[in-house]
Design a protein around this motif. Sequence first.
Motif, PDB file in Angstrom:
ATOM      1  N   PRO A  17       1.177 -13.401 -17.114  1.00 24.13           N
ATOM      2  CA  PRO A  17       0.874 -14.787 -16.736  1.00 24.13           C
ATOM      3  C   PRO A  17       0.233 -14.834 -15.348  1.00 24.13           C
ATOM      4  CG  PRO A  17       3.224 -14.363 -16.510  1.00 24.13           C
ATOM      5  CD  PRO A  17       2.608 -13.130 -17.135  1.00 24.13           C
ATOM      6  N   PRO A  18      -0.709 -15.746 -15.173  1.00 24.19           N
ATOM      7  CA  PRO A  18      -1.351 -15.852 -13.862  1.00 24.19           C
ATOM      8  C   PRO A  18      -0.425 -16.531 -12.858  1.00 24.19           C
ATOM      9  CG  PRO A  18      -2.186 -17.558 -15.312  1.00 24.19           C
ATOM     10  CD  PRO A  18      -1.275 -16.681 -16.144  1.00 24.19           C
ATOM     11  N   ALA A  19      -0.615 -16.196 -11.608  1.00 22.86           N
ATOM     12  CA  ALA A  19       0.151 -16.847 -10.546  1.00 22.86           C
ATOM     13  C   ALA A  19      -0.522 -18.179 -10.207  1.00 22.86           C
ATOM     14  CB  ALA A  19       0.197 -15.962  -9.308  1.00 22.86           C
ATOM     15  N   PRO A  20       0.255 -19.237 -10.091  1.00 18.49           N
ATOM     16  CA  PRO A  20      -0.358 -20.523  -9.748  1.00 18.49           C
ATOM     17  C   PRO A  20      -0.961 -20.476  -8.346  1.00 18.49           C
ATOM     18  CG  PRO A  20       2.035 -20.737  -9.876  1.00 18.49           C
ATOM     19  CD  PRO A  20       1.689 -19.336 -10.266  1.00 18.49           C
ATOM     20  N   PRO A  21      -2.039 -21.212  -8.152  1.00 12.01           N
ATOM     21  CA  PRO A  21      -2.670 -21.201  -6.831  1.00 12.01           C
ATOM     22  C   PRO A  21      -1.820 -21.959  -5.818  1.00 12.01           C
ATOM     23  CG  PRO A  21      -3.737 -22.814  -8.225  1.00 12.01           C
ATOM     24  CD  PRO A  21      -2.736 -22.092  -9.086  1.00 12.01           C
ATOM     25  N   TRP A  22      -1.949 -21.583  -4.583  1.00 14.75           N
ATOM     26  CA  TRP A  22      -1.264 -22.295  -3.510  1.00 14.75           C
ATOM     27  C   TRP A  22      -2.065 -23.555  -3.200  1.00 14.75           C
ATOM     28  CZ3 TRP A  22      -3.074 -23.366   1.503  1.00 14.75           C
ATOM     29  CH2 TRP A  22      -2.112 -23.956   2.344  1.00 14.75           C
ATOM     30  N   LEU A  36     -12.522 -24.080  -1.739  1.00 13.04           N
ATOM     31  CA  LEU A  36     -11.680 -22.948  -2.109  1.00 13.04           C
ATOM     32  C   LEU A  36     -10.556 -23.388  -3.050  1.00 13.04           C
ATOM     33  CD1 LEU A  36     -10.908 -19.962  -1.773  1.00 13.04           C
ATOM     34  CD2 LEU A  36      -9.600 -20.627   0.251  1.00 13.04           C
ATOM     35  N   LEU A  37      -9.947 -24.525  -2.751  1.00 12.94           N
ATOM     36  CA  LEU A  37      -8.859 -25.029  -3.594  1.00 12.94           C
ATOM     37  C   LEU A  37      -9.364 -25.350  -4.994  1.00 12.94           C
ATOM     38  CD1 LEU A  37      -7.123 -27.352  -0.972  1.00 12.94           C
ATOM     39  CD2 LEU A  37      -6.327 -25.109  -1.776  1.00 12.94           C
ATOM     40  N   ARG A  38     -10.529 -25.947  -5.083  1.00 15.52           N
ATOM     41  CA  ARG A  38     -11.116 -26.242  -6.397  1.00 15.52           C
ATOM     42  C   ARG A  38     -11.368 -24.954  -7.181  1.00 15.52           C
ATOM     43  NH1 ARG A  38     -14.479 -29.941  -3.407  1.00 15.52           N
ATOM     44  NH2 ARG A  38     -13.692 -32.048  -3.734  1.00 15.52           N
ATOM     45  N   THR A  43     -10.098 -21.314 -11.512  1.00 21.74           N
ATOM     46  CA  THR A  43      -9.824 -19.928 -11.916  1.00 21.74           C
ATOM     47  C   THR A  43      -8.454 -19.826 -12.554  1.00 21.74           C
ATOM     48  OG1 THR A  43     -11.249 -19.034 -10.182  1.00 21.74           O
ATOM     49  CG2 THR A  43      -9.555 -17.555 -11.064  1.00 21.74           C
ATOM     50  N   TYR A  44      -7.474 -20.492 -11.967  1.00 24.08           N
ATOM     51  CA  TYR A  44      -6.119 -20.464 -12.507  1.00 24.08           C
ATOM     52  C   TYR A  44      -6.087 -21.017 -13.929  1.00 24.08           C
ATOM     53  CZ  TYR A  44      -1.288 -21.819 -13.343  1.00 24.08           C
ATOM     54  OH  TYR A  44      -0.059 -21.982 -13.902  1.00 24.08           O
ATOM     55  N   PHE A  45      -6.701 -22.163 -14.146  1.00 25.98           N
ATOM     56  CA  PHE A  45      -6.660 -22.769 -15.475  1.00 25.98           C
ATOM     57  C   PHE A  45      -7.415 -21.928 -16.502  1.00 25.98           C
ATOM     58  CE2 PHE A  45      -5.743 -26.624 -12.879  1.00 25.98           C
ATOM     59  CZ  PHE A  45      -4.420 -26.745 -13.284  1.00 25.98           C
ATOM     60  N   ALA A  46      -8.485 -21.281 -16.097  1.00 27.35           N
ATOM     61  CA  ALA A  46      -9.192 -20.354 -16.995  1.00 27.35           C
ATOM     62  C   ALA A  46      -8.287 -19.163 -17.322  1.00 27.35           C
ATOM     63  CB  ALA A  46     -10.493 -19.883 -16.358  1.00 27.35           C
ATOM     64  N   ASP A  47      -7.582 -18.656 -16.317  1.00 26.46           N
ATOM     65  CA  ASP A  47      -6.651 -17.536 -16.536  1.00 26.46           C
ATOM     66  C   ASP A  47      -5.495 -17.948 -17.444  1.00 26.46           C
ATOM     67  OD1 ASP A  47      -8.236 -15.965 -14.925  1.00 26.46           O
ATOM     68  OD2 ASP A  47      -6.894 -16.060 -13.172  1.00 26.46           O
TER      69      ASP A  47
END
Length: 85
Positions: A17-22, A36-38, A43-47
Amino acid sequence: MVVLSWGSAAIAGSCLPPAPPWMPTNADDVRDYADLLRRDAETYFADVERYFRCLDQQRREVFDQARVASEDYARVLELLEGESR
């Protein structure tokens, strides 16, 4: 007849599982790092989507393995039943 055991190690751990972004809580940080946040969120949602597809694929593979194992076991039980008569 030879019966082979696959074991759980053959299938375990291949989908990570991917790590959620900070995400900062400070409004100034949000503004300063908006791009950067976007990118991190996209990237997170694609992962996450890739992760779910991986889990679906693993589920199908394990289901197929279980079906084959069940059929093999049924043959073993038939052979044992035939020998006990």
